[in-house]
Design an enzyme around this catalytic site. Structure first.
Site, PDB file in Angstrom:
ATOM      1  N   ASP A   1       0.802  -1.148  -0.116  1.00 40.80           N
ATOM      2  CA  ASP A   1      -0.049  -0.052  -0.013  1.00 40.80           C
ATOM      3  C   ASP A   1       0.851   1.321  -0.070  1.00 40.80           C
ATOM      4  OD1 ASP A   1       0.846  -0.561   2.543  1.00 40.80           O
ATOM      5  OD2 ASP A   1      -1.034   0.372   3.546  1.00 40.80           O
ATOM      6  N   GLN A   2       2.014   1.641   0.982  1.00 41.48           N
ATOM      7  CA  GLN A   2       2.586   2.482   0.890  1.00 41.48           C
ATOM      8  C   GLN A   2       3.775   2.721  -0.380  1.00 41.48           C
ATOM      9  OE1 GLN A   2       2.176   5.237   2.939  1.00 41.48           O
ATOM     10  NE2 GLN A   2       0.628   3.634   4.369  1.00 41.48           N
TER      11      GLN A   2
END
Length: 312
Positions: free
Chosen positions: A56-57
Site C-alpha cells: 500500500d505505501q
C-alpha cells in the site's frame, strides 16, 4: 532487503524449507497471465498480463510520484506516513524508521509512521464534537493562535512506531489550563500530529536522504489549514496533486510500466502526475513552531516512566 531477496539465514534458523518461498520479482515484472479458469471466476479477459504491483505505501508513493530523490510524501490518513525514495539502501540502526524495497526497480524507500494521525482528529470529533464536520473543526482551530497557547497534543492513541517504538505510549493534551478553548484543543491536535511527522522527517534527513519538497495526501491533506501548519512545522514547501487515488493509481502506473506503456516508473510518474497547489512555510509561525517542537520532543521521554506504570 539490501540484497532484494529472502533471508535464508532466518529461514534456516526457523527450520523452514527454503522451497516454500516463491521467486522474488520486481514490482513491474509481468509474472503470468489470467488463466481461463481465473477469467471465468473474475470476469477478467483470459491472457491479461499479471504485473507484480506493490504494497500500500510503496504503490501509494508511486501514485504520488515519490520515485526520485528529493521529493518526500506525507500521508495524513488514520495513520501518518512520511515516505522517502532512496537510490541506496539506508536504514536507522535504532529501527525508528523502516526501510523496504521500493516498487521502483533496484531502489529502496524509508518511511516513518505515526499510528494516530487522522485518528487523533477523528477521536476528538467523535468524543467532543459529534456531528460537527471536519471543515468546521478546521475553521474553529484557525481562530486559535499558533502554538495553541502553550497546549501540546501527544498523538499516541495507539502506542507509537516513529520515533519511539513503544506500544505503551499514551496520548493526551499537556499544558491544559482554564484559559484554553475548544479551538485550542483542536489546533493542538493538528499541531501535535504535524510535530510527529517532523519526528519522522528529521530521522529520514539524518540518514542522508535529500528533501527538497513534501507532497501531502490523505484526508488530513484536504484541509488547506492543516497543509499550512504542516509546511510551517516541517519547514518545507508542501504541495498537493491533481490525483488523489494514491495506491490504486500507483498500481495502475506499475501495470503500465510492466506492459510496456512506459519504460520506467519515474518516466510514468513524470508523464502523469501534476502538482496543483503548494504552500510555503511562514517565517513568524515557523519560528513559533521551531520553539514548540523543542518542547514537544521533551514530553515523551519525561512521561515514558508514567506510561509504563499506567499500563502495568
Amino acid at each position: 532487503v539490501v540484497r532484494r531477496r529472502w533471508s535464508f539465514d532466518m529461514m534456516d534458523a526457523l527450520g523452514l524449507d527454503r522451497d516454500i518461498l516463491p521467486t522474488v520479482h520486481e514490482s513491474t515484472d509481468t509474472t503470468g497471465v489470467i488463466s481461463p479458469e481465473a477469467a471465468q471466476l473474475t470476469g477478467l479477459a483470459p491472457g491479461t498480463p499479471v504485473v507484480g504491483g506493490g504494497g500500500d505505501q510503496a504503490a501509494g508513493a508511486v501514485g504520488n510520484g515519490i520515485v526520485e530523490p528529493g521529493i518526500v510524501s506525507c500521508t495524513l490518513g488514520t495513520s501518518g506516513v512520511v515516505f522517502a525514495h532512496t537510490d541506496q539502501a539506508a536504514w536507522d540502526p535504532l529501527g525508528r524508521v523502516h526501510t523496504f524495497c521500493h516498487a521502483v526497480r533496484d531502489k529502496w524507500h524509508v518511511m516513518g509512521v505515526t499510528q494516530g494521525a487522522g485518528l487523533s482528529l477523528q477521536w476528538l470529533r467523535n468524543q467532543l464534537a459529534p456531528g460537527v464536520s471536519y471543515d468546521a473543526l478546521m475553521s474553529e482551530a484557525a481562530t486559535a493562535p499558533a502554538g495553541s497557547q502553550g497546549l501540546f497534543w501527544l498523538p499516541y492513541l495507539m502506542g507509537e512506531r516513529t520515533p519511539h517504538l513503544d506500544a505503551n505510549a499514551r496520548g493526551g493534551w499537556i499544558g491544559l489550563t482554564a484559559k484554553h478553548t475548544r479551538a485550542d484543543l483542536i489546533r493542538a491536535v493538528v499541531e501535535g500530529v504535524s510535530y510527529s511527522q517532523k519526528d519522522g522527517l528529521d530521522i529520514v534527513e539524518r540518514l542522508g536522504v535529500p528533501v527538497s519538497s513534501v507532497r501531502a495526501s490523505g484526508g488530513g491533506a484536504r484541509s488547506p489549514f492543516w497543509r499550512q501548519i504542516l509546511a510551517d512545522i516541517l519547514g518545507q514547501r508542501v504541495a498537493t496533486l491533481a490525483t488523489q487515488e494514491g495506491s490504486a493509481y500507483g498500481a495502475a502506473l506499475l501495470a503500465m510500466v510492466g506492459t510496456g506503456e512506459f519504460a520506467s516508473v519515474p518516466e510514468a510518474c513524470r508523464a502523469t502526475i501534476r502538482e496543483t497547489d503548494s504552500v510555503m512555510p511562514r517565517a513568524a509561525e515557523s519560528q513559533i513552531y521551531a520553539e514548540g517542537y523543542q518542547t514537544y520532543r521533551t514530553l515523551y521521554p519525561a512521561l515514558r516512566p508514567i506510561f509504563t506504570r499506567i499500563v502495568s
